[in-house]
Design a protein around this motif. Structure first.
Motif, PDB file in Angstrom:
ATOM      1  N   ARG A 129      60.338  31.379  51.570  1.00 25.79           N
ATOM      2  CA  ARG A 129      61.153  30.811  50.484  1.00 25.79           C
ATOM      3  C   ARG A 129      61.495  31.858  49.412  1.00 25.79           C
ATOM      4  N   TYR A 130      61.099  33.119  49.661  1.00 28.50           N
ATOM      5  CA  TYR A 130      61.229  34.157  48.624  1.00 28.50           C
ATOM      6  C   TYR A 130      62.690  34.354  48.170  1.00 28.50           C
ATOM      7  N   ASP A 131      63.592  34.557  49.112  1.00 30.34           N
ATOM      8  CA  ASP A 131      64.996  34.830  48.752  1.00 30.34           C
ATOM      9  C   ASP A 131      65.610  33.634  48.037  1.00 30.34           C
ATOM     10  N   TRP A 189      71.608  42.628  39.070  1.00 29.27           N
ATOM     11  CA  TRP A 189      70.625  43.616  38.606  1.00 29.27           C
ATOM     12  C   TRP A 189      70.444  44.715  39.664  1.00 29.27           C
ATOM     13  N   ARG A 190      70.414  44.287  40.938  1.00 27.93           N
ATOM     14  CA  ARG A 190      70.243  45.299  42.000  1.00 27.93           C
ATOM     15  C   ARG A 190      71.484  46.184  42.101  1.00 27.93           C
ATOM     16  N   GLN A 191      72.674  45.562  41.959  1.00 26.84           N
ATOM     17  CA  GLN A 191      73.919  46.359  42.023  1.00 26.84           C
ATOM     18  C   GLN A 191      73.972  47.353  40.865  1.00 26.84           C
ATOM     19  N   VAL A 194      60.793  51.365  47.542  1.00 29.17           N
ATOM     20  CA  VAL A 194      59.375  51.021  47.717  1.00 29.17           C
ATOM     21  C   VAL A 194      59.164  49.571  47.287  1.00 29.17           C
ATOM     22  N   CYS A 195      58.268  48.876  47.971  1.00 26.44           N
ATOM     23  CA  CYS A 195      58.057  47.428  47.740  1.00 26.44           C
ATOM     24  C   CYS A 195      59.370  46.699  48.013  1.00 26.44           C
ATOM     25  N   CYS A 196      59.979  47.010  49.162  1.00 30.49           N
ATOM     26  CA  CYS A 196      61.356  46.556  49.437  1.00 30.49           C
ATOM     27  C   CYS A 196      61.439  45.077  49.758  1.00 30.49           C
ATOM     28  N   VAL A 210      60.129  50.421  52.297  1.00 31.55           N
ATOM     29  CA  VAL A 210      58.687  50.348  52.582  1.00 31.55           C
ATOM     30  C   VAL A 210      58.109  49.126  51.893  1.00 31.55           C
ATOM     31  N   ASP A 211      57.275  48.401  52.615  1.00 28.95           N
ATOM     32  CA  ASP A 211      56.541  47.287  52.016  1.00 28.95           C
ATOM     33  C   ASP A 211      55.260  47.109  52.823  1.00 28.95           C
ATOM     34  N   PHE A 212      54.206  46.594  52.175  1.00 25.32           N
ATOM     35  CA  PHE A 212      52.967  46.406  52.937  1.00 25.32           C
ATOM     36  C   PHE A 212      52.792  44.979  53.440  1.00 25.32           C
ATOM     37  N   ALA A 233      53.953  50.000  54.936  1.00 29.81           N
ATOM     38  CA  ALA A 233      53.052  51.008  54.367  1.00 29.81           C
ATOM     39  C   ALA A 233      52.744  50.657  52.921  1.00 29.81           C
ATOM     40  N   ASP A 234      51.721  51.309  52.402  1.00 33.11           N
ATOM     41  CA  ASP A 234      51.260  51.076  51.029  1.00 33.11           C
ATOM     42  C   ASP A 234      52.019  51.986  50.067  1.00 33.11           C
ATOM     43  N   ALA A 235      52.515  51.389  48.985  1.00 28.82           N
ATOM     44  CA  ALA A 235      53.255  52.150  47.967  1.00 28.82           C
ATOM     45  C   ALA A 235      52.410  53.259  47.351  1.00 28.82           C
ATOM     46  N   LEU A 236      51.096  53.100  47.400  1.00 31.43           N
ATOM     47  CA  LEU A 236      50.224  54.096  46.770  1.00 31.43           C
ATOM     48  C   LEU A 236      49.864  55.227  47.731  1.00 31.43           C
ATOM     49  N   CYS A 269      62.262  50.960  43.001  1.00 32.32           N
ATOM     50  CA  CYS A 269      61.214  49.952  43.167  1.00 32.32           C
ATOM     51  C   CYS A 269      61.641  48.750  42.324  1.00 32.32           C
ATOM     52  N   ALA A 270      61.946  47.637  42.989  1.00 29.11           N
ATOM     53  CA  ALA A 270      62.438  46.451  42.278  1.00 29.11           C
ATOM     54  C   ALA A 270      61.375  45.361  42.314  1.00 29.11           C
ATOM     55  N   PHE A 271      60.909  44.982  41.158  1.00 28.55           N
ATOM     56  CA  PHE A 271      59.928  43.893  41.019  1.00 28.55           C
ATOM     57  C   PHE A 271      58.668  44.155  41.847  1.00 28.55           C
ATOM     58  N   GLY A 272      58.361  45.436  42.015  1.00 31.95           N
ATOM     59  CA  GLY A 272      57.193  45.807  42.832  1.00 31.95           C
ATOM     60  C   GLY A 272      56.108  46.482  42.014  1.00 31.95           C
TER      61      GLY A 272
END
Ligand SMILES: C[S@@+](CC[C@H](N)C(=O)[O-])C[C@H]1O[C@@H](n2cnc3c(N)ncnc32)[C@H](O)[C@@H]1O
Length: 238
Positions: free
Chosen positions: A21-23, A37-39, A59-61, A79-81, A105-108, A122-125
């Motif tokens: 339900r995220y989107d 905001w992304r544009q 990152v955190c896509c 990349v997202d974990f 993968a891990d952002a860190l 990195c958006a909202f990540g």
């Protein structure tokens, strides 16, 4: 298990629960303004991404919305974990103007050589990472000298009356609707709480400077509900 490992596990499991339900909730809660905001974020990287050979990393896509936007200008890696978020992003990334690859993968601890990307987003990540400074440092490592980071994140509304109205909605109404639609009240209570604990606009500027970014600046979006912070890894000469 360390506290950081356990927080990361909780965050990953939380996103796996709300992924279907995220989107829908993102676009619903923001009345589709999140797309703008992304544009806007990509527009602030366009000078770099239009250059031949440019390469972007998001990152955190999550479900790849920003990846798709970036790929209009340059080949992009996301990349997202959280496996479930990437699975939902996968159908969006086919047949885009430039190549897209998604990695779990891990952002860190990003699985790429240093100084590989012209732009890192990195958006909202960032707010979700167990160590924000470590995340910013890892993004810096990814940037080519001359490259730019763009951090799109919920922030702190600037106008007093608007701030109070928004905070009431964010802390009291959004968790009820988000919880009912996604099935996870925890996740939609975590959202306003994690934003409240995240540095404000100037606080994030200070953190970015401390990590080594230069030309750090930000834009308030929709009255400061969100902010876009930009910073550069300067090309050092001599
Ligand atoms: C709020 S979502 C944002 C997704 C997407 N960037 C967007 O704009 O909609 C946060 C994402 O960060 C991811 N995330 C959180 N911590 C992470 C970490 N340490 N490494 C990689 N991904 C992470 C979550 O799995 C989730 O998909």
């Amino acid at each position: 298990m360390s506290t950081a490992t356990s927080k990361a596990k909780q965050v990953r499991e939380m996103f796996a629960r709300i992924a279907p339900r995220y989107d829908l909730l993102n676009h619903l809660f923001s009345a589709n303004i999140d797309k703008r905001w992304r544009q806007f974020t990509v527009s602030k990287l366009a000078d770099l991404l239009r250059r031949p050979g440019a390469y972007a990393l998001d990152v955190c896509c999550g479900t790849a919305d920003l990846v798709v936007e970036l790929s209009k200008l340059a080949p992009t890696v996301g990349v997202d974990f959280c496996h479930s978020m990437l699975v939902l992003g996968q159908p969006k990334v086919v047949n885009q103007p430039h190549a897209i690859e998604l990695f779990e993968a891990d952002a860190l601890n990003l699985p790429f050589a240093s100084e590989r990307f012209d732009a890192v987003t990195c958006a909202f990540g960032l707010r979700n990472l167990t160590d924000i400074s470590a995340g910013l440092t890892e993004f810096y490592r990814m940037l080519k000298p001359g490259g730019r980071v763009a951090i799109l994140e919920f922030s702190h509304p600037t106008l007093p009356l608007f701030r109070e109205l928004f905070q009431f909605y964010f802390h009291n109404i959004l968790p009820l609707i988000g919880g009912a639609i996604s099935g996870s009240f925890t996740a939609y209570r975590y959202l306003p709480n994690s934003v409240a604990q995240f540095p404000n606009q100037e606080g994030l500027v200070a953190l970015m400077r401390k990590v080594g970014y230069e030309n750090v600046r930000y834009y308030n979006l929709t009255g400061g509900i969100a902010a876009l912070h930009l910073g550069e890894r300067i090309l050092k000469t001599g």
